[in-house]
Scaffold this motif. Structure first.
Motif, PDB file in Angstrom:
ATOM      1  N   TYR A 189      -1.041 -10.064   7.980  1.00  0.00           N
ATOM      2  CA  TYR A 189      -0.935  -9.069   9.039  1.00  0.00           C
ATOM      3  C   TYR A 189      -0.510  -9.762  10.332  1.00  0.00           C
ATOM      4  CZ  TYR A 189      -3.495  -6.046   5.821  1.00  0.00           C
ATOM      5  OH  TYR A 189      -3.868  -5.305   4.724  1.00  0.00           O
ATOM      6  N   THR A 190       0.407  -9.134  11.052  1.00  0.00           N
ATOM      7  CA  THR A 190       0.893  -9.723  12.287  1.00  0.00           C
ATOM      8  C   THR A 190       0.832  -8.685  13.409  1.00  0.00           C
ATOM      9  OG1 THR A 190       3.216  -9.085  12.065  1.00  0.00           O
ATOM     10  CG2 THR A 190       2.521 -11.102  10.933  1.00  0.00           C
ATOM     11  N   LYS A 191       0.842  -9.156  14.642  1.00  0.00           N
ATOM     12  CA  LYS A 191       0.850  -8.266  15.796  1.00  0.00           C
ATOM     13  C   LYS A 191       2.253  -8.047  16.344  1.00  0.00           C
ATOM     14  CE  LYS A 191      -3.819  -9.498  17.342  1.00  0.00           C
ATOM     15  NZ  LYS A 191      -4.646 -10.044  18.457  1.00  0.00           N
ATOM     16  N   ASP A 192       3.187  -8.898  15.948  1.00  0.00           N
ATOM     17  CA  ASP A 192       4.499  -8.864  16.592  1.00  0.00           C
ATOM     18  C   ASP A 192       5.661  -8.767  15.596  1.00  0.00           C
ATOM     19  OD1 ASP A 192       4.124 -11.316  15.489  1.00  0.00           O
ATOM     20  OD2 ASP A 192       4.637 -12.480  17.281  1.00  0.00           O
ATOM     21  N   PHE A 193       5.384  -8.413  14.335  1.00  0.00           N
ATOM     22  CA  PHE A 193       6.442  -8.337  13.329  1.00  0.00           C
ATOM     23  C   PHE A 193       6.296  -7.017  12.577  1.00  0.00           C
ATOM     24  CE2 PHE A 193       8.674 -10.875   9.679  1.00  0.00           C
ATOM     25  CZ  PHE A 193       9.776 -10.050   9.814  1.00  0.00           C
ATOM     26  N   ARG A 194       6.814  -5.955  13.173  1.00  0.00           N
ATOM     27  CA  ARG A 194       6.626  -4.611  12.638  1.00  0.00           C
ATOM     28  C   ARG A 194       7.187  -4.481  11.228  1.00  0.00           C
ATOM     29  NH1 ARG A 194       9.697  -0.015  12.444  1.00  0.00           N
ATOM     30  NH2 ARG A 194       8.567   1.976  12.426  1.00  0.00           N
ATOM     31  N   PHE A 195       8.330  -5.111  10.952  1.00  0.00           N
ATOM     32  CA  PHE A 195       8.946  -5.003   9.623  1.00  0.00           C
ATOM     33  C   PHE A 195       7.988  -5.514   8.555  1.00  0.00           C
ATOM     34  CE2 PHE A 195      11.434  -6.427   6.005  1.00  0.00           C
ATOM     35  CZ  PHE A 195      12.351  -5.403   5.825  1.00  0.00           C
ATOM     36  N   TRP A 196       7.391  -6.672   8.795  1.00  0.00           N
ATOM     37  CA  TRP A 196       6.488  -7.230   7.790  1.00  0.00           C
ATOM     38  C   TRP A 196       5.276  -6.329   7.594  1.00  0.00           C
ATOM     39  CZ3 TRP A 196       7.148 -10.726   4.156  1.00  0.00           C
ATOM     40  CH2 TRP A 196       6.031 -11.126   3.433  1.00  0.00           C
ATOM     41  N   ASN A 197       4.730  -5.789   8.667  1.00  0.00           N
ATOM     42  CA  ASN A 197       3.578  -4.900   8.541  1.00  0.00           C
ATOM     43  C   ASN A 197       3.916  -3.656   7.716  1.00  0.00           C
ATOM     44  OD1 ASN A 197       1.799  -6.532   9.981  1.00  0.00           O
ATOM     45  ND2 ASN A 197       2.358  -5.632  11.942  1.00  0.00           N
ATOM     46  N   MET A 198       5.152  -3.194   7.803  1.00  0.00           N
ATOM     47  CA  MET A 198       5.562  -2.060   6.977  1.00  0.00           C
ATOM     48  C   MET A 198       5.716  -2.474   5.515  1.00  0.00           C
ATOM     49  SD  MET A 198       5.681   0.739   8.742  1.00  0.00           S
ATOM     50  CE  MET A 198       6.713   1.864   7.803  1.00  0.00           C
ATOM     51  N   THR A 199       6.230  -3.654   5.255  1.00  0.00           N
ATOM     52  CA  THR A 199       6.393  -4.092   3.862  1.00  0.00           C
ATOM     53  C   THR A 199       5.055  -4.245   3.157  1.00  0.00           C
ATOM     54  OG1 THR A 199       6.385  -6.487   4.318  1.00  0.00           O
ATOM     55  CG2 THR A 199       8.508  -5.346   4.452  1.00  0.00           C
ATOM     56  N   ASN A 200       3.985  -4.488   3.908  1.00  0.00           N
ATOM     57  CA  ASN A 200       2.668  -4.589   3.279  1.00  0.00           C
ATOM     58  C   ASN A 200       2.316  -3.329   2.484  1.00  0.00           C
ATOM     59  OD1 ASN A 200       2.091  -7.184   4.182  1.00  0.00           O
ATOM     60  ND2 ASN A 200       1.098  -6.460   6.054  1.00  0.00           N
ATOM     61  N   ALA A 201       2.888  -2.198   2.879  1.00  0.00           N
ATOM     62  CA  ALA A 201       2.648  -0.944   2.154  1.00  0.00           C
ATOM     63  C   ALA A 201       3.112  -1.046   0.704  1.00  0.00           C
ATOM     64  CB  ALA A 201       3.367   0.210   2.857  1.00  0.00           C
ATOM     65  N   MET A 202       4.131  -1.888   0.455  1.00  0.00           N
ATOM     66  CA  MET A 202       4.701  -2.025  -0.879  1.00  0.00           C
ATOM     67  C   MET A 202       4.210  -3.275  -1.611  1.00  0.00           C
ATOM     68  SD  MET A 202       6.435   0.380   0.600  1.00  0.00           S
ATOM     69  CE  MET A 202       7.345  -0.351   1.968  1.00  0.00           C
ATOM     70  N   MET A 203       3.102  -3.838  -1.173  1.00  0.00           N
ATOM     71  CA  MET A 203       2.595  -5.070  -1.768  1.00  0.00           C
ATOM     72  C   MET A 203       1.619  -4.824  -2.918  1.00  0.00           C
ATOM     73  SD  MET A 203       4.008  -7.745  -0.336  1.00  0.00           S
ATOM     74  CE  MET A 203       5.531  -6.796  -0.278  1.00  0.00           C
ATOM     75  N   GLY A 204       0.791  -3.779  -2.821  1.00  0.00           N
ATOM     76  CA  GLY A 204      -0.212  -3.554  -3.853  1.00  0.00           C
ATOM     77  C   GLY A 204      -1.176  -2.466  -3.439  1.00  0.00           C
ATOM     78  N   SER A 205      -2.437  -2.609  -3.850  1.00  0.00           N
ATOM     79  CA  SER A 205      -3.399  -1.530  -3.620  1.00  0.00           C
ATOM     80  C   SER A 205      -4.812  -2.079  -3.480  1.00  0.00           C
ATOM     81  CB  SER A 205      -3.362  -0.548  -4.792  1.00  0.00           C
ATOM     82  OG  SER A 205      -4.437   0.367  -4.721  1.00  0.00           O
ATOM     83  N   ILE A 206      -5.508  -1.594  -2.471  1.00  0.00           N
ATOM     84  CA  ILE A 206      -6.924  -1.915  -2.319  1.00  0.00           C
ATOM     85  C   ILE A 206      -7.719  -1.357  -3.501  1.00  0.00           C
ATOM     86  CG2 ILE A 206      -8.974  -1.401  -0.923  1.00  0.00           C
ATOM     87  CD1 ILE A 206      -7.223  -1.681   1.557  1.00  0.00           C
ATOM     88  N   ARG A 207      -7.260  -0.249  -4.059  1.00  0.00           N
ATOM     89  CA  ARG A 207      -7.967   0.337  -5.203  1.00  0.00           C
ATOM     90  C   ARG A 207      -7.871  -0.547  -6.444  1.00  0.00           C
ATOM     91  NH1 ARG A 207      -5.940   5.999  -6.443  1.00  0.00           N
ATOM     92  NH2 ARG A 207      -3.908   5.224  -5.762  1.00  0.00           N
ATOM     93  N   PHE A 208      -6.756  -1.234  -6.627  1.00  0.00           N
ATOM     94  CA  PHE A 208      -6.605  -2.196  -7.717  1.00  0.00           C
ATOM     95  C   PHE A 208      -7.615  -3.328  -7.515  1.00  0.00           C
ATOM     96  CE2 PHE A 208      -4.871  -5.562 -10.243  1.00  0.00           C
ATOM     97  CZ  PHE A 208      -4.069  -4.992 -11.211  1.00  0.00           C
ATOM     98  N   GLN A 209      -7.673  -3.827  -6.295  1.00  0.00           N
ATOM     99  CA  GLN A 209      -8.637  -4.873  -5.942  1.00  0.00           C
ATOM    100  C   GLN A 209     -10.066  -4.433  -6.263  1.00  0.00           C
ATOM    101  OE1 GLN A 209      -8.252  -6.358  -1.892  1.00  0.00           O
ATOM    102  NE2 GLN A 209     -10.472  -6.434  -1.667  1.00  0.00           N
ATOM    103  N   ALA A 210     -10.398  -3.190  -5.961  1.00  0.00           N
ATOM    104  CA  ALA A 210     -11.756  -2.694  -6.188  1.00  0.00           C
ATOM    105  C   ALA A 210     -12.121  -2.717  -7.670  1.00  0.00           C
ATOM    106  CB  ALA A 210     -11.895  -1.283  -5.626  1.00  0.00           C
ATOM    107  N   LEU A 211     -11.169  -2.410  -8.542  1.00  0.00           N
ATOM    108  CA  LEU A 211     -11.445  -2.456  -9.980  1.00  0.00           C
ATOM    109  C   LEU A 211     -11.636  -3.895 -10.460  1.00  0.00           C
ATOM    110  CD1 LEU A 211      -9.064   0.230 -11.529  1.00  0.00           C
ATOM    111  CD2 LEU A 211     -11.548   0.297 -11.374  1.00  0.00           C
ATOM    112  N   ILE A 212     -10.844  -4.810  -9.935  1.00  0.00           N
ATOM    113  CA  ILE A 212     -11.017  -6.228 -10.287  1.00  0.00           C
ATOM    114  C   ILE A 212     -12.423  -6.682  -9.907  1.00  0.00           C
ATOM    115  CG2 ILE A 212     -10.226  -8.570  -9.794  1.00  0.00           C
ATOM    116  CD1 ILE A 212      -8.287  -6.942 -11.535  1.00  0.00           C
ATOM    117  N   ASP A 213     -12.871  -6.295  -8.724  1.00  0.00           N
ATOM    118  CA  ASP A 213     -14.217  -6.648  -8.271  1.00  0.00           C
ATOM    119  C   ASP A 213     -15.288  -5.949  -9.113  1.00  0.00           C
ATOM    120  OD1 ASP A 213     -13.118  -8.228  -6.289  1.00  0.00           O
ATOM    121  OD2 ASP A 213     -13.410  -6.753  -4.693  1.00  0.00           O
ATOM    122  N   GLN A 214     -15.098  -4.666  -9.370  1.00  0.00           N
ATOM    123  CA  GLN A 214     -16.100  -3.878 -10.088  1.00  0.00           C
ATOM    124  C   GLN A 214     -16.387  -4.453 -11.472  1.00  0.00           C
ATOM    125  OE1 GLN A 214     -15.143   0.318 -10.411  1.00  0.00           O
ATOM    126  NE2 GLN A 214     -16.534   0.627 -12.133  1.00  0.00           N
TER     127      GLN A 214
END
Length: 273
Positions: A189-214
């Motif tokens: 996460y960055t404060k000055d790179f809007r493009f990268w912050n938008m690409t994070n949307a296409m990186m994965g899912s917190i819900r996937f992470q939750a199943l790995i943890d569960q």
């Protein structure tokens, strides 16, 4: 003893390598090191037919290595449909499938994965905003799918949980191989790179992470991001990213001068005694 090595994001076409020469070199390495399982977490070509040809040719060259793979977003761009990706039964392709390692309690589960924009939590945008940004700027706009990204990730999560429940019922320790980022710890996460912050949307899912943890998954092999990570343990799970990444006039992510050296440097090893 079972020796597993993992890699991802070879991007053979973008890196403009001589694929026949690379297959010879990779096979020689796998044979010389007596690798039992070579796991490829996606992004080999921007063309699925080339992916299948590569895996076929590599399998012919290795003596006793099981070559297993899933598809990354780049592999999905040409010559494959969503339905084929979900249900395909090509040799070595393990999306929505599993492989049990004989004489062990280890199960390898393959899940291509997807995303639901949840990693872009620092960007105040709607689902529609992310979708239209993706269609304008992101390579995945070339991938045909009969549903929204949220709906696609819903299907991924349903399949992942089904596989994890089955593994638990069979008293199996699990290695999940997926392409997309499986834990928010790897998101930048960055404060000055809007493009990268938008690409994070296409990186994965917190819900996937939750199943790995569960389900306290033992190990996760992934790609998609090309950073250089050592094996990292988060809660009960070890994470392995073996991405080779790009080396061309636009991007130079390598720490070596040639592909095969960078590939070897980035390989991740899991050894089962």
């Amino acid at each position: 003893m079972v020796k597993i090595v993992a890699s991802s994001d070879d991007h053979f076409d973008i890196n403009k390598v001589d694929i026949n020469r690379i297959i010879e070199q990779q096979a020689a390495y796998l044979n010389e090191h007596y690798v039992d399982y070579y796991l490829i977490a996606g992004d080999m070509f921007n063309d699925f037919e080339k992916v299948l040809a590569y895996v076929h040719d590599l399998k012919r060259k290795v003596v006793s290595t099981n070559v297993l793979f899933i598809a990354g977003n780049h592999d999905m761009i040409r010559n494959v449909t969503y339905e084929e990706l979900e249900k395909g039964r090509w040799p070595g392709y393990i999306n929505n499938r599993f492989v049990d390692i004989p004489n062990t309690d280890i199960r390898i589960i393959g899940i291509n994965g997807w995303y639901d924009y949840s990693f872009a939590s620092n960007v105040a945008k709607s689902e529609s905003d992310f979708y239209h940004w993706k269609q304008t700027y992101w390579i995945d706009s070339q991938i045909s799918q009969p549903m929204s990204d949220i709906e696609r990730e819903d299907i991924v999560l349903q399949e992942l949980e089904k596989q994890l429940i089955a593994a638990k019922n069979a008293s199996k320790k699990v290695i999940v191989m997926t392409h997309f980022v499986p834990n928010q710890k790897f998101i930048r996460y960055t404060k000055d790179f809007r493009f990268w912050n938008m690409t994070n949307a296409m990186m994965g899912s917190i819900r996937f992470q939750a199943l790995i943890d569960q389900y306290a998954v033992n190990s996760v092999i992934f790609g998609h991001i090309h950073n250089r990570y050592v094996p990292t343990k988060i809660k009960a799970t070890w994470y392995y990213n073996g991405a080779v990444g790009y080396h061309n006039h636009h991007h130079n992510e390598w720490q070596s001068a040639d592909f095969i050296t960078e590939w070897q440097r980035q390989l991740k090893f899991i050894q089962i005694n």
